[in-house]
Design a protein around this motif. Structure first.
Motif, PDB file in Angstrom:
ATOM      1  N   HIS A 388      44.008  30.644  38.309  1.00 14.70           N
ATOM      2  CA  HIS A 388      44.514  31.020  39.627  1.00 14.70           C
ATOM      3  C   HIS A 388      44.371  32.536  39.769  1.00 14.70           C
ATOM      4  CE1 HIS A 388      46.781  27.192  40.495  1.00 14.70           C
ATOM      5  NE2 HIS A 388      46.614  27.085  39.178  1.00 14.70           N
ATOM      6  N   VAL A 389      44.237  32.991  41.004  1.00 16.72           N
ATOM      7  CA  VAL A 389      44.278  34.429  41.267  1.00 16.72           C
ATOM      8  C   VAL A 389      45.300  34.666  42.374  1.00 16.72           C
ATOM      9  CG1 VAL A 389      42.378  34.375  42.952  1.00 16.72           C
ATOM     10  CG2 VAL A 389      42.923  36.507  41.771  1.00 16.72           C
ATOM     11  N   ALA A 390      46.108  35.719  42.186  1.00 12.13           N
ATOM     12  CA  ALA A 390      47.117  36.080  43.181  1.00 12.13           C
ATOM     13  C   ALA A 390      46.853  37.501  43.640  1.00 12.13           C
ATOM     14  CB  ALA A 390      48.518  35.969  42.589  1.00 12.13           C
ATOM     15  N   TYR A 391      46.490  37.658  44.903  1.00 12.99           N
ATOM     16  CA  TYR A 391      46.267  38.983  45.480  1.00 12.99           C
ATOM     17  C   TYR A 391      47.616  39.470  46.004  1.00 12.99           C
ATOM     18  CZ  TYR A 391      41.473  37.596  44.912  1.00 12.99           C
ATOM     19  OH  TYR A 391      40.284  37.176  44.363  1.00 12.99           O
ATOM     20  N   THR A 451      46.357  44.025  60.767  1.00 13.72           N
ATOM     21  CA  THR A 451      46.073  42.608  60.593  1.00 13.72           C
ATOM     22  C   THR A 451      44.578  42.367  60.434  1.00 13.72           C
ATOM     23  OG1 THR A 451      48.034  41.982  61.868  1.00 13.72           O
ATOM     24  CG2 THR A 451      46.308  40.314  61.609  1.00 13.72           C
ATOM     25  N   VAL A 452      43.786  42.995  61.307  1.00 12.31           N
ATOM     26  CA  VAL A 452      42.331  42.841  61.230  1.00 12.31           C
ATOM     27  C   VAL A 452      41.816  43.336  59.879  1.00 12.31           C
ATOM     28  CG1 VAL A 452      40.125  43.615  62.177  1.00 12.31           C
ATOM     29  CG2 VAL A 452      41.985  42.955  63.722  1.00 12.31           C
ATOM     30  N   LYS A 453      42.284  44.511  59.459  1.00 11.51           N
ATOM     31  CA  LYS A 453      41.827  45.078  58.189  1.00 11.51           C
ATOM     32  C   LYS A 453      42.241  44.200  57.016  1.00 11.51           C
ATOM     33  CE  LYS A 453      41.634  49.884  59.777  1.00 11.51           C
ATOM     34  NZ  LYS A 453      42.110  51.271  59.577  1.00 11.51           N
ATOM     35  N   GLY A 454      43.440  43.654  57.095  1.00  9.24           N
ATOM     36  CA  GLY A 454      43.882  42.743  56.044  1.00  9.24           C
ATOM     37  C   GLY A 454      43.041  41.482  55.974  1.00  9.24           C
ATOM     38  N   LEU A 455      42.646  40.957  57.148  1.00 12.63           N
ATOM     39  CA  LEU A 455      41.818  39.749  57.181  1.00 12.63           C
ATOM     40  C   LEU A 455      40.413  40.024  56.637  1.00 12.63           C
ATOM     41  CD1 LEU A 455      42.887  38.256  60.626  1.00 12.63           C
ATOM     42  CD2 LEU A 455      43.370  37.318  58.347  1.00 12.63           C
ATOM     43  N   ILE A 456      39.905  41.239  56.870  1.00 12.13           N
ATOM     44  CA  ILE A 456      38.602  41.607  56.300  1.00 12.13           C
ATOM     45  C   ILE A 456      38.661  41.523  54.780  1.00 12.13           C
ATOM     46  CG2 ILE A 456      37.011  43.544  55.933  1.00 12.13           C
ATOM     47  CD1 ILE A 456      37.653  44.419  58.831  1.00 12.13           C
ATOM     48  N   ARG A 457      39.694  42.099  54.216  1.00  8.67           N
ATOM     49  CA  ARG A 457      39.812  42.109  52.759  1.00  8.67           C
ATOM     50  C   ARG A 457      40.135  40.721  52.209  1.00  8.67           C
ATOM     51  NH1 ARG A 457      41.479  47.154  49.571  1.00  8.67           N
ATOM     52  NH2 ARG A 457      39.884  46.104  48.327  1.00  8.67           N
ATOM     53  N   LYS A 458      40.867  39.940  52.980  1.00  8.62           N
ATOM     54  CA  LYS A 458      41.160  38.570  52.551  1.00  8.62           C
ATOM     55  C   LYS A 458      39.871  37.757  52.452  1.00  8.62           C
ATOM     56  CE  LYS A 458      43.852  34.439  53.750  1.00  8.62           C
ATOM     57  NZ  LYS A 458      44.835  33.837  54.687  1.00  8.62           N
ATOM     58  N   ALA A 463      35.698  35.171  49.000  1.00  5.81           N
ATOM     59  CA  ALA A 463      34.288  35.064  48.600  1.00  5.81           C
ATOM     60  C   ALA A 463      34.101  35.426  47.133  1.00  5.81           C
ATOM     61  CB  ALA A 463      33.427  35.967  49.483  1.00  5.81           C
ATOM     62  N   GLY A 464      34.789  36.491  46.680  1.00  8.18           N
ATOM     63  CA  GLY A 464      34.670  36.901  45.282  1.00  8.18           C
ATOM     64  C   GLY A 464      35.246  35.871  44.328  1.00  8.18           C
ATOM     65  N   ALA A 465      36.418  35.311  44.676  1.00 10.12           N
ATOM     66  CA  ALA A 465      37.056  34.317  43.811  1.00 10.12           C
ATOM     67  C   ALA A 465      36.250  33.023  43.773  1.00 10.12           C
ATOM     68  CB  ALA A 465      38.478  34.052  44.293  1.00 10.12           C
ATOM     69  N   ARG A 466      35.710  32.620  44.915  1.00 18.27           N
ATOM     70  CA  ARG A 466      34.853  31.429  44.928  1.00 18.27           C
ATOM     71  C   ARG A 466      33.629  31.645  44.043  1.00 18.27           C
ATOM     72  NH1 ARG A 466      34.772  30.393  51.470  1.00 18.27           N
ATOM     73  NH2 ARG A 466      36.721  29.176  51.642  1.00 18.27           N
ATOM     74  N   ILE A 475      43.535  30.052  45.037  1.00 16.51           N
ATOM     75  CA  ILE A 475      43.478  31.427  45.528  1.00 16.51           C
ATOM     76  C   ILE A 475      44.741  31.687  46.350  1.00 16.51           C
ATOM     77  CG2 ILE A 475      42.152  33.121  46.835  1.00 16.51           C
ATOM     78  CD1 ILE A 475      39.677  31.314  46.422  1.00 16.51           C
ATOM     79  N   HIS A 476      45.555  32.638  45.914  1.00  8.61           N
ATOM     80  CA  HIS A 476      46.859  32.869  46.529  1.00  8.61           C
ATOM     81  C   HIS A 476      46.933  34.295  47.091  1.00  8.61           C
ATOM     82  CE1 HIS A 476      48.113  29.235  44.336  1.00  8.61           C
ATOM     83  NE2 HIS A 476      47.468  29.769  43.300  1.00  8.61           N
ATOM     84  N   PHE A 477      47.419  34.401  48.309  1.00  5.94           N
ATOM     85  CA  PHE A 477      47.611  35.705  48.946  1.00  5.94           C
ATOM     86  C   PHE A 477      49.109  35.936  49.123  1.00  5.94           C
ATOM     87  CE2 PHE A 477      43.310  34.578  49.918  1.00  5.94           C
ATOM     88  CZ  PHE A 477      42.624  35.781  49.754  1.00  5.94           C
ATOM     89  N   GLN A 478      49.664  36.819  48.294  1.00  5.30           N
ATOM     90  CA  GLN A 478      51.108  37.038  48.326  1.00  5.30           C
ATOM     91  C   GLN A 478      51.541  37.936  49.477  1.00  5.30           C
ATOM     92  OE1 GLN A 478      51.660  38.151  43.925  1.00  5.30           O
ATOM     93  NE2 GLN A 478      53.421  36.854  44.387  1.00  5.30           N
TER      94      GLN A 478
END
Length: 642
Positions: A388-391, A451-458, A463-466, A475-478
């Motif tokens: 698992h990965v937690a951002y 929000t937009v910038k956060g969605l870009i990084r999300k 993509a990286g985790a996949r 894949i978890h986004f805290q």
């Protein structure tokens, strides 16, 4: 006898040094000294003349002085202060102004007469600066000079803003800031380009006239320059070395800032050591690297002529020491970061059981996972572990404004192509573009832009985790609340962050945790994120049985690695795995080429990561280990009850 031993131990140090366990203990000691000075002067009916510094270093000192004023009656009515410096140009009510800093951290909370407060004026016309600086000096002289000057130290070795090249007799003046100093200040200004290129500063000669000088430094980030200032030759290249000429100076350090001083870093050079397993490994690795000889080729003469005769005598013969250290280093290397199934694990860094582990990688920012341990990440997934990965945070501050606009444009154009209503998107785009046009340095983005910038990084993180081999459900986004809360308030409470982390850990019940171990900057996101994990696990260990079989491994980022003697698990990467890791990093397109916060290093993150891991492999090779393409390194964190 004890005094002689101390003198021998500190013989490389050219100034008095006091070392405390942590910044809080050191700050309390300094605050008490300042308070004693103020009270002593008050009893004599005299004024206390203080030279004050700004920055993160003295914050806890000022906080304790405020507490002493509120709770123990410490009065500042007899205090006159002169601050070291101020950016130029700078409005006094700017967020980055040292006037704002001093008011917020001290002056607004004590009973000082504002007429007794002196901070260099960042609003002066250029032609008025010379006379102003001369008058600043004359005020200090007319009052009989500074009783006490508090200093920090910059990574260039500057004190005040006396950058490399400053003269030892320099007075208050306008100076040009070093590029490293401006990079270090870039976060406060929303980018280095917004940091003023000049400042008004007291001179080294002015500082020298103080009857007492206390230079404070905390954390590992300052350790290298502290060693130069204390043990190095006097040089204008490191202005703080001029303090070696003063009979009134004392360096007050925490253990991290003092860690590179000879008595702590290589104690065998200055005193007899207690030769435990950890010290022996560090010393032998140091000797091997110093002499550029493999561990197994070190001789008794090498030990005797490099301060390690005591080790040879007590623990020798030296060849047996060499073999033991060689084996310890060899046993850190594993191609099975999740443990090798059906193998003897007595000499391996990880347990063999369970054969398939639940592992969670905590990534403070959305790209720390692949940059720091991308090869190990991929290896764990390839070997069939439940990874698992937690951002932990959105990373939304590290996206360029024009990238955000580009994504809003894309969303609008796509909606149009599908015949959807684009009115709200067009309003969002118009408002965002206007905001960016009018945006002031370091101004917080609108909620919509964040929000937009956060969605870009999300999207990049997914993509990286996949690519590393993870299914989407792992894949978890805290989006830990402290990260955005910290944009608006310095008064932080991490309880909700800890609770969210506990809930995730309880849900997964991992046998392995990987967390960022970059602690050089105690105010950085990595340190905060680790502390949250640490607190969460400490609480869970009191009630949750699974935590007793959960190991916590620390990794480091793209800037520096653990020292070889510290490494407990070294995961070698093949050339093909290095390339796969690079491609995983490439998924973070907003961080390629020129990230918003590049740090001191102009290289791209993927280049830094590859060269760091190749350097680790080279160091292992130099010690006599097998030659690998690259190595990712880890240190196990042990809880107090382990």
């Amino acid at each position: 006898m004890a005094r002689l031993n101390l003198l021998e131990e500190t013989r490389f140090e050219k100034v008095p040094v006091s070392v405390y366990s942590d910044p809080t203990a050191a700050s309390l000691a300094v605050a008490r000294r300042i308070a004693d000075l103020i009270r002593g002067k008050e009893e004599k009916g005299e004024q206390a003349i203080l030279g004050l510094a700004t920055g993160a270093t003295p914050v806890k000192v000022y906080a304790e002085l405020v507490r002493l004023h509120r709770e123990e009656g410490l009065s500042f009515r007899n205090v006159i202060t002169f601050n070291l410096d101020e950016y130029y140009p700078m409005l006094p009510d700017s967020e980055q102004s040292y006037v704002t800093f001093m008011n917020r951290n001290l002056f607004d909370h004590v009973d000082i007469d504002r007429a007794n407060v002196h901070i260099p004026d960042g609003t002066l016309a250029m032609e008025d600066i010379h006379d102003y600086c001369l008058a600043y000096e004359q005020k200090i002289t007319a009052l009989g000079g500074l009783d006490l000057q508090v200093l920090g130290i910059g990574r260039t070795g500057h004190i005040g803003f006396n950058e490399p090249g400053s003269a030892p007799n320099s007075g208050t003046r306008l100076v040009t800031l070093d590029d490293l100093t401006r990079r270090d200040a870039s976060r406060d200004f929303g980018g280095k380009e917004n940091v003023p290129t000049k400042a008004i500063t007291m001179g080294i000669g002015t500082i020298f006239k103080a009857r007492e000088i206390i230079l404070m430094a905390w954390n590992q980030k300052k350790a290298e320059i502290v060693k130069k200032a204390i043990e190095g030759e006097i040089s204008s290249d490191v202005p703080a070395t001029y303090l070696q000429l003063s009979e009134s100076v004392e360096f007050v350090l925490d253990e991290d800032a003092a860690s590179q001083l000879t008595r702590f870093d290589t104690p065998w050079l200055v005193k007899d050591c207690v030769w435990d397993r950890k010290t022996i490994k560090k010393a032998v690795v140091w000797l091997s690297q110093t002499l550029n000889k493999p561990v197994l080729k070190l001789t008794e003469d090498d030990y005797n002529t490099n301060g390690m005769a005591q080790l040879a005598t007590e623990k020798g013969p030296v060849y047996h020491i060499n073999i033991d250290i060689f084996n310890q280093l060899q046993h850190t290397i594993t191609g099975w970061p999740g443990g090798k199934p059906n193998a003897d694990d007595s000499q391996r860094p990880e347990r063999r059981d369970p054969a398939k582990k639940r592992s969670i990688i905590f990534s403070p920012h959305p790209d720390d996972d692949v940059i720091s341990m991308g090869g190990t990440f991929i290896r764990l997934a390839d070997q069939g572990h439940e990874v698992h990965v937690a951002y932990q945070t959105s990373g939304n501050t590290a996206v360029w404004d024009d990238d955000a606009l580009r994504f809003i444009e894309f969303a609008t154009d796509f909606a149009k192509s599908q015949g959807l209503d684009t009115q709200k998107l067009e309003v969002l785009y118009r408002d965002a573009r206007q905001f960016i046009t009018d945006k002031k340095p370091n101004q917080i983005d609108t909620v919509e832009l964040l929000t937009v910038k956060g969605l870009i990084r999300k999207g990049e993180a997914i993509a990286g985790a996949r690519f590393a081999g993870l299914p989407d459900e792992n894949i978890h986004f805290q989006n830990l609340p402290f990260y955005d809360r910290g944009k608006f308030s310095k008064m932080l409470d991490y309880e909700d962050d800890i609770q969210a982390t506990m809930e995730l850990l309880q849900r997964i019940k991992p046998q392995q945790i990987f967390a960022a171990g970059d602690f050089a900057d105690p105010h950085g996101t990595h340190k905060v994120c680790f502390d949250i994990i640490h607190h969460a696990m400490k609480r869970l260990r009191k009630t949750e049985a699974w935590t007793k079989d959960c190991w916590l491994w620390l990794y480091r980022g793209a800037w520096h690695e653990f020292e070889i003697h510290e490494i407990e698990m070294a995961v070698p990467l093949s050339p093909q795995e290095v390339l796969r890791k690079r491609h995983a990093i490439f998924k973070h397109q907003s961080q390629k080429d020129l990230p918003v916060f590049p740090g001191d290093d102009a290289r791209e993150f993927w280049v830094r990561a590859e060269e760091r891991t190749r350097e680790t492999a080279r160091l292992y090779d130099g010690l006599g280990m097998a030659e690998y393409e690259a190595i990712e390194a880890f240190v196990r964190w042990k809880f107090e009850d382990e």
